[in-house]
Design a protein around this motif. Sequence first.
Motif, PDB file in Angstrom:
ATOM      1  N   THR A  88      38.366  91.210   8.754  1.00  0.00           N
ATOM      2  CA  THR A  88      37.888  92.365   9.523  1.00  0.00           C
ATOM      3  C   THR A  88      38.679  93.624   9.172  1.00  0.00           C
ATOM      4  O   THR A  88      38.112  94.720   9.000  1.00  0.00           O
ATOM      5  CB  THR A  88      37.994  92.069  11.022  1.00  0.00           C
ATOM      6  OG1 THR A  88      37.216  90.907  11.325  1.00  0.00           O
ATOM      7  CG2 THR A  88      37.469  93.234  11.843  1.00  0.00           C
ATOM      8  N   ASP A 131      40.088  85.585   9.896  1.00  0.00           N
ATOM      9  CA  ASP A 131      39.043  86.478  10.412  1.00  0.00           C
ATOM     10  C   ASP A 131      39.603  87.877  10.666  1.00  0.00           C
ATOM     11  O   ASP A 131      38.938  88.889  10.358  1.00  0.00           O
ATOM     12  CB  ASP A 131      38.463  85.912  11.707  1.00  0.00           C
ATOM     13  CG  ASP A 131      37.645  84.643  11.460  1.00  0.00           C
ATOM     14  OD1 ASP A 131      37.284  84.388  10.285  1.00  0.00           O
ATOM     15  OD2 ASP A 131      37.378  83.904  12.432  1.00  0.00           O
ATOM     16  N   ASP A 170      37.116  96.892   7.403  1.00  0.00           N
ATOM     17  CA  ASP A 170      37.207  98.197   8.075  1.00  0.00           C
ATOM     18  C   ASP A 170      37.918  99.221   7.188  1.00  0.00           C
ATOM     19  O   ASP A 170      37.500 100.388   7.100  1.00  0.00           O
ATOM     20  CB  ASP A 170      37.956  98.051   9.396  1.00  0.00           C
ATOM     21  CG  ASP A 170      37.169  97.251  10.422  1.00  0.00           C
ATOM     22  OD1 ASP A 170      35.941  97.091  10.229  1.00  0.00           O
ATOM     23  OD2 ASP A 170      37.783  96.764  11.405  1.00  0.00           O
TER      24      ASP A 170
END
Length: 590
Positions: free
Chosen positions: A57, A53, A61
């Motif tokens: 992420t 995760d 980003d």
Amino acid sequence: MADRLRERYASVRAWIRMSLTVRVVALIVLVGIVFIGLVGAFILSQVRTQLFDRAVTSGVDQFSSTRLKTQRTINSLASPTAGQLQQLANELVLSQYDPVQSIMGGALLRSRAHTSASSFSIAEPSTQSSTRIRTLISAEMRDSVRGSSAVHWQSVALSNEKGRTVPGIVVGGELNLPGAGTYEFYVAYSLESEMYAIQLMTNVLTVGAIVLLLFIAIATGFVVRMVLQPVREASKNARLLSEGGFDARMAIKGEDELAQLARSFNQMASSLSDQFEQLDRMSKVQQEFVSAVSHELRSPVTTIRMAGELIYDKRGDLPPALRRSTELQHDQLINLDMMLSDLLEISRFDAGAMSLATEPADLLDIARQVVASQQPLAEANEVEVVIESRGETTAKVEPRRIERIIRNLVVNALEHAEARPVRILVVGGETAVAVEVSDRGIGLTEEQAAHVFDRFWRADTARVRKSGGTGLGLTIAREDALLHGGRLQCVGREGVGATFLLTIPRDAGETWTSPIQLRVAAAVEEWGGEPEGDGGRGEPDARSDGEGPGGRGVTAGPGESRGESRAPDPPASASVEGEDDVETPKGSAS
């Protein structure tokens, strides 16, 4: 190979069954493996999820930042030409390859939804990495990106610089190029570092689990050994007690449960020692009393018997009433003399003062002599006696004692044959000679079998006995058999008959195998006439190996009822040689 594996498995299984320490350690280690496996799997699952995760992420980003920066750069250009946009697109795609930063390449693809609205178009940048990335983008991924302002991603398998397959993700979103329309921008990010982190954690957890399990196994083995040490000591001392070592004691350490066990064991040992000493004193007093009384009565009884013999010889000169009294007196004096002789013999056995004087003798000849001497009793009871033999029946024995055993068995069979035939089977084996005495009489009940070898015990005190009997022939016969290193057994079935089996080694003290298997002969064989009924073959046998004190064999003496305790059959019969020999003594009643 399969047989060797089975043997190895059987030996390991036997070792595990015999060792409580091994079973406890194995059980605890097994539980530890299951527990550590479950906990480790849960921890690795959580770590893997968190790392994935976080990597997703971070990739999303980073992609969003790159796309936003590029879009702003494009929007800052006033009326950009196709060449400017082409150069900008090429630089964008080339900048998306940096393995150190886990960026494995990018791709810029024309969006089909806005192709018609564009005034011109640019070529899709083509690099080695972009070509590879194009093959990883699925149709579902492009459908999700097309017409959406959001950022989308999917898991893919990437190849690193060494050609190894590693996990990764592809992140995509739309870019608006003025005049050229909408393009789809994709970037691939490697999760190789996260994979190595998970592998490292897995290895660390595995090594830690192995070390922990070894520690648990060693600690458990030490604790179990410490706990079982008093138990082993108690077992050892219990064996010593069973062998007569009544001075065996356990060391008492502390006040815990193990100390209480040791204290209780010592109290039990002291109590057993005191009781044994008391019983030993009583036994010695009893033996001395029997021996003394027997010796003291020998002389007066001999004198009385001599006088009785004189009167008995002159009974023809006496009136009928006195003649009958003389005959009764003569019979009872004979029984009294036999009882004194048996008591003296028992006292010698109890004192351990018996010795064996062996010589070669034929047990078949001894059996014939016994049958000849008991012919009047056979005729009085209307019993036919059949003698059979197989193989070589000679052994080194003391004839007097063997004759006494066989006489006890034959007289006993004649008394309980119920006018049916009695068979004596003498079989010579490789290492032993067996004498089997069988009848088709009243047989044995289980209650009789439980007491038949007790001294002075009789199954039916109201039964009329023609041969007298002291009630000690059973014990004497047992001791005579044991003195030869042999065994005396019996088996019977109520209403069918009984079989007594004497087995004597060819050389006293040598190991031997019985040439005959213990069985109720009347239920499986026929001799001297047809048996009545079906032989009661469906009824269970009452049997005994004649185990007396110390596990020694016994059999019934003259006039005693027969029986036995539940015990396994003797070894299977050995092969024998020689022709069968069947005899019927002359004068015996049919």
